[in-house]
Structure formats: structure tokens, C-alpha cells
Design a protein around this motif. Structure first.
Motif, PDB file in Angstrom:
ATOM      1  N   TYR A 185       3.665  -1.382   3.945  1.00  0.00           N
ATOM      2  CA  TYR A 185       2.444  -1.075   3.779  1.00  0.00           C
ATOM      3  C   TYR A 185       1.397  -1.894   4.899  1.00  0.00           C
ATOM      4  CZ  TYR A 185       2.776   2.023  -0.146  1.00  0.00           C
ATOM      5  OH  TYR A 185       3.224   3.189  -0.821  1.00  0.00           O
TER       6      TYR A 185
ATOM      7  N   GLU B 290      -4.539  13.411   5.191  1.00  0.00           N
ATOM      8  CA  GLU B 290      -3.597  13.455   6.276  1.00  0.00           C
ATOM      9  C   GLU B 290      -3.295  14.678   6.787  1.00  0.00           C
ATOM     10  OE1 GLU B 290      -0.062  10.784   5.709  1.00  0.00           O
ATOM     11  OE2 GLU B 290       0.092  10.833   7.774  1.00  0.00           O
ATOM     12  N   LYS B 291      -3.019  15.533   5.555  1.00  0.00           N
ATOM     13  CA  LYS B 291      -2.539  17.029   5.961  1.00  0.00           C
ATOM     14  C   LYS B 291      -3.943  17.585   6.698  1.00  0.00           C
ATOM     15  CE  LYS B 291      -2.530  19.958   2.547  1.00  0.00           C
ATOM     16  NZ  LYS B 291      -3.546  21.007   2.438  1.00  0.00           N
TER      17      LYS B 291
ATOM     18  N   ASP C 175       4.667   6.036   9.063  1.00  0.00           N
ATOM     19  CA  ASP C 175       5.321   6.955   7.745  1.00  0.00           C
ATOM     20  C   ASP C 175       4.081   7.661   7.125  1.00  0.00           C
ATOM     21  OD1 ASP C 175       7.767   5.800   8.049  1.00  0.00           O
ATOM     22  OD2 ASP C 175       6.895   3.991   7.130  1.00  0.00           O
ATOM     23  N   ARG C 176       3.026   6.839   6.824  1.00  0.00           N
ATOM     24  CA  ARG C 176       1.835   7.436   6.202  1.00  0.00           C
ATOM     25  C   ARG C 176       0.610   6.858   6.982  1.00  0.00           C
ATOM     26  NH1 ARG C 176       1.465   6.153   0.244  1.00  0.00           N
ATOM     27  NH2 ARG C 176       3.548   6.148  -0.328  1.00  0.00           N
ATOM     28  N   GLN C 177      -0.314   7.916   7.308  1.00  0.00           N
ATOM     29  CA  GLN C 177      -1.606   7.598   8.128  1.00  0.00           C
ATOM     30  C   GLN C 177      -2.681   7.848   6.983  1.00  0.00           C
ATOM     31  OE1 GLN C 177      -2.090   6.055  11.375  1.00  0.00           O
ATOM     32  NE2 GLN C 177      -4.178   5.765  10.029  1.00  0.00           N
ATOM     33  N   THR C 178      -3.417   6.526   6.743  1.00  0.00           N
ATOM     34  CA  THR C 178      -4.635   6.831   5.994  1.00  0.00           C
ATOM     35  C   THR C 178      -5.965   7.079   6.892  1.00  0.00           C
ATOM     36  OG1 THR C 178      -3.906   5.077   4.185  1.00  0.00           O
ATOM     37  CG2 THR C 178      -6.179   5.392   4.517  1.00  0.00           C
TER      38      THR C 178
ATOM     39  N   SER D  85      -1.742   2.964   4.349  1.00  0.00           N
ATOM     40  CA  SER D  85      -0.883   3.449   5.610  1.00  0.00           C
ATOM     41  C   SER D  85       0.225   2.964   5.620  1.00  0.00           C
ATOM     42  CB  SER D  85      -1.801   3.129   7.095  1.00  0.00           C
ATOM     43  OG  SER D  85      -2.776   3.730   7.319  1.00  0.00           O
ATOM     44  N   LYS D  86       1.173   3.250   6.287  1.00  0.00           N
ATOM     45  CA  LYS D  86       2.680   2.669   5.989  1.00  0.00           C
ATOM     46  C   LYS D  86       3.289   2.635   7.673  1.00  0.00           C
ATOM     47  CE  LYS D  86       5.725   2.831   2.181  1.00  0.00           C
ATOM     48  NZ  LYS D  86       6.182   3.587   1.243  1.00  0.00           N
TER      49      LYS D  86
ATOM     50  N   ASN E 170      -5.248  10.354   0.068  1.00  0.00           N
ATOM     51  CA  ASN E 170      -4.825  10.052   1.097  1.00  0.00           C
ATOM     52  C   ASN E 170      -3.904  11.314   1.787  1.00  0.00           C
ATOM     53  OD1 ASN E 170      -5.909   7.809   1.879  1.00  0.00           O
ATOM     54  ND2 ASN E 170      -4.315   6.550   1.031  1.00  0.00           N
ATOM     55  N   SER E 171      -3.094  12.136   0.911  1.00  0.00           N
ATOM     56  CA  SER E 171      -2.313  12.931   1.529  1.00  0.00           C
ATOM     57  C   SER E 171      -3.094  14.246   1.891  1.00  0.00           C
ATOM     58  CB  SER E 171      -0.989  13.291   0.256  1.00  0.00           C
ATOM     59  OG  SER E 171      -1.652  13.844  -0.639  1.00  0.00           O
TER      60      SER E 171
ATOM     61  N   ASP F 193      -3.577   7.841  -3.450  1.00  0.00           N
ATOM     62  CA  ASP F 193      -2.107   8.451  -2.805  1.00  0.00           C
ATOM     63  C   ASP F 193      -2.550  10.142  -2.404  1.00  0.00           C
ATOM     64  OD1 ASP F 193      -0.829   6.601  -1.937  1.00  0.00           O
ATOM     65  OD2 ASP F 193       0.841   6.475  -3.767  1.00  0.00           O
TER      66      ASP F 193
END
Ligand SMILES: *Cc1c(COP(=O)(O)O)cnc(C)c1O
Length: 409
Positions: A176, A271-272, A297-300, A170-171, A267-268, A264
């Protein structure tokens, strides 16, 4: 609906690359950090370097579990008898038991309705002159409000240990998860998004904390970097801080190293698919999805959570069983959130004699605490394990249709 034939993705997953790494260790004579130098960097060292690079952080120390990662983090900060550590009421029990295991008192606070992560206002109310640290947990598929938590911590001179057991990758605002506070503690247990069956990882940017963590984990020994003869021990005596043995084996590191390559990518996808479920489930009357802070920015996703209008006829236990039946899922895949710490039968510190009396307390002290949001989560929310977020689009549609059907679209 022909649901009995549905097959949901498995977790964890076999990969060729993990298999190769495992064989490499097996055929070598180096199965542990505490083994001797055979000419190659051990997997634990390779993984530490790779994971630190991945998180854009200076130091990384793998250990035996997420529970141990939290406990060593607390020890590295010199937290012990007489100290208090603030933890969320809604989390896996390890967040609180780690505090007890260094003889300090976990002080529970309620979570936010929209994220199920620590409520910063409640942290303020819980601070005393014995408070030493805060352990925010990034729970299921949300992040705690780290801007506010760091602001409060800085105001009061408190340490922040992020419990990132559920949040590898996650970011928040370009950084991070696990690097926003002073120390990040990950779990690599079987269900987590980066796993070696059992395992844990500690990260920090603080050199002193790192040096201490290294010794705490390996019986007060540290790794030597100098070139070695075949058969030399790579862990060398130090003894600045009393340690114990909490090292992972080379086999675990071999698997983690391979898993990290895919983190990654997976995770992507997750997230999608979580974004898809947020969009579709929130159209159903009575269903509420969770909040994603604009700083993210990014959610795990360790779990995908949604809330529903519960009634005396429909609580989370009942809904979970209906959905499992209709979707042909085992209890691993779909469940109500954790019982809050103070109501969780697995949390029973009064039964452990070695805890000092002023942290062990008694059953009433713990059970009679009150955290309305954490308590309501168990009744009115459902968690889908992250394996589900790797399912095919038609399978995700089936979940949406089934929930809509139950709630009478
Ligand atoms: C899994 C988990 C832990 C503990 O990790 P273990 O590796 O099982 O010891 C701690 N905190 C949270 C939030 C977790 O999900």
C-alpha cells in the motif's frame, strides 16, 4: 447540448453508517481521546486499528490534518534546524511548509512529465550532506516512482516520508502507498477520498517511530491498554519526547471509520472510470493522458489529469472555464493543477518571523527557482476532481464529447 441541467456527484457523501457512529459518540460521554474510559474502546482507537489493517501496516496514529501528519513525521525522524528535505516542486504547499515548520529547508525538485510526480534523477542532483529525507507525493492520479526513490534513499541513508494525502488505497508491487517508505502521511480534509472534514493519519512499520509519534501527538502522553475503571483517564503520562495536542476528536474518527468501509468500493469505480477516460480522451488529437507504472496494482484517483496542446489562445485557465461553462461545473470539480510551490502566492516563508533566516530566505530566492515541467503543468493540464469519476456513463461521455468539441475532433 442541454448541459445546464447536468448534476455532478456530490463530495463528501452522507452515509447511514457514519450517522450511526456519530450518534454513538454523541450519546456517549467520550468525545475525545483525552476523555475518560466509559467501557468502550474510543473511535480513534478503533479506527487506528482498522486503518492499520487496511494498509497492512503495524502502526497508525490519526492526527488533526495532513499538514500536521507531515510535520509530526518529520519531528519523529528528528529533522530540524540545519537539515534539508527534498520535496517536489508540484504539490499542495503543505508538503513544503511542513518542512519549514520543523525549521528545516525544503529543497524543491522538478517532476516527471508523464506522472507529475518527483523526478528521481532530480533527487540525485539535489542531495547534499545536509539532506535528511525525501518526501515523494503521489499526486492526483499517479504514483511516484517508488522503486527508484527507495533505491536512492538507501544509497544515501535518507528517510522517505510518503505524502499520501491523495492516495488512500493505491498499491505498488503488492504494498500500500504509505508503506513503501519509512512513514506515510495522509490527509482526511473534505476533498480527499477518505475524509472527516479535517483530519490526518500517520502510518509506519517502525515501533520506535510509532512510540514517538504517539507522544508527539498527545502532549507526551500514550494510550494505556490495561483494563480500566469507569472514569479512568486512558491517556497516561510518559514524557520521553516533547509533544503537543494534535488529536482528532471522536466525532472525526466516527466518520472515518464509516468512510473506510466504502473506500475500496468507491476507489474501484473511480479507477474503472479513469481507465475509460484515458481510453477515450487519448483518441482526441492534442490530448495526452497520464502514465500508470506497471508496478501499480491499484491506483487511487484524487484527481483525474489530462494534458492538452496549449497555445496563446488556449491555456488551462481558459480551457477550465470553457469546460465548466459547458458542463455546468463549479471550480471544485475542474481546475488547472497547482501553481508550483516556488510560484504559488500561498508559499511565502519570508513573511514568517519565527523561521530561522537560513530557511526563510527572501522572496527572490524562492520565486527565481526554475522547474520547467512543474511550471508547464499549470498551463497545459486539467484536473477533474475525483467526484466526477463517480458520475454516470452518459455523463462521462458528455465530458469526452465536450473536450473533443473544443479541440475540433
Ligand atoms: C491535502 C494535502 C495536504 C495537506 O493536508 P491537510 O489535511 O489539508 O492539511 C498535503 N499534501 C498534499 C499532496 C495534499 O493534497
Amino acid at each position: 447540448m442541454e448541459t445546464t441541467k447536468i448534476k455532478w456527484p456530490e463530495w463528501p457523501q452522507y452515509t447511514e453508517s457514519a450517522n450511526n457512529n456519530l450518534l454513538e459518540v454523541f450519546k456517549s460521554n467520550r468525545w475525545a481521546l483525552s476523555g475518560y474510559w466509559t467501557g468502550d474502546q474510543p473511535m480513534v482507537q478503533k479506527f487506528s486499528k482498522k486503518f492499520a489493517e487496511y494498509c497492512d501496516v503495524s502502526y497508525c496514529v490519526p492526527t488533526t490534518s495532513g499538514s500536521m501528519a507531515l510535520m509530526l513525521a518529520l519531528e519523529a525522524l528528528d529533522i530540524g534546524e540545519g537539515d534539508e528535505v527534498i520535496v517536489p516542486a508540484l504539490t499542495w504547499i503543505a508538503t513544503a511548509t511542513a518542512v519549514l515548520n520543523v525549521n528545516a529547508l525544503p529543497v524543491l525538485v522538478d517532476v516527471e512529465e508523464e506522472t507529475y510526480c518527483m523526478n528521481p534523477e532530480k533527487i540525485r542532483e539535489a542531495i547534499t550532506d545536509r539532506t535528511k529525507a525525501i518526501i515523494p507525493v503521489h499526486l492526483f492520479g499517479c504514483m511516484a516512482n517508488m522503486d527508484m526513490i527507495m533505491e536512492i534513499a538507501n544509497e544515501h541513508g535518507l528517510y522517505v516520508i510518503e505524502d499520501v494525502a491523495q492516495s488512500h488505497g493505491s498499491k505498488w508491487n503488492g504494498k500500500y502507498a504509505g508503506t513503501l517508505g519509512h512513514i506515510g502521511a495522509f490527509s482526511c480534509q473534505q476533498g480527499k477520498v477518505l475524509t472527516s472534514g479535517e483530519g490526518g493519519i500517520i502510518i509506519t512499520n517502525d515501533q520506535y517511530i510509532y512510540q514517538k509519534l504517539e507522544q508527539l501527538r498527545a502532549d507526551s502522553r500514550v494510550m494505556t491498554e490495561t483494563p480500566l475503571r469507569h472514569g479512568d483517564m486512558q491517556l497516561v503520562m510518559k514524557g520521553d519526547f516533547q509533544g503537543s495536542n494534535h488529536c482528532i476528536s471522536e466525532f472525526q474518527a466516527a466518520i472515518l471509520l464509516a468512510q473506510l468501509e466504502r473506500l475500496d468500493f468507491l476507489n474501484s469505480i473511480r479507477e474503472k472510470n479513469a481507465d475509460f477516460l484515458n481510453r477515450e480522451l487519448s483518441k482526441i488529437p492534442g490530448i495526452v493522458t497520464m502514465k500508470k507504472f506497471s508496478q501499480i496494482d491499484r491506483q487511487t484517483y484524487y484527481g483525474y489529469v489530462f494534458k492538452f496542446n496549449h497555445s496563446e489562445h488556449m491555456d488551462a485557465q481558459r480551457l477550465a472555464e470553457i469546460l465548466r461553462q459547458r458542463l455546468n461545473m463549479g471550480t471544485f470539480y475542474l481546475y488547472p493543477p497547482y501553481l508550483p510551490i516556488h510560484k504559488n502566492p500561498l508559499f511565502c516563508p519570508w513573511t514568517k518571523n519565527r523561521y530561522p533566516k537560513n530557511i526563510r530566505m527572501n522572496e527572490e530566492y524562492w520565486r527565481e527557482q526554475n522547474f520547467p515541467v512543474a511550471e508547464s503543468a499549470f498551463a497545459n493540464s486539467i484536473v477533474l476532481h475525483h467526484a466526477i469519476l463517480l458520475a454516470e456513463p452518459h455523463q462521462l461521455n458528455m465530458i469526452v464529447d465536450t473536450v473533443a468539441d473544443v479541440f475540433g475532433r
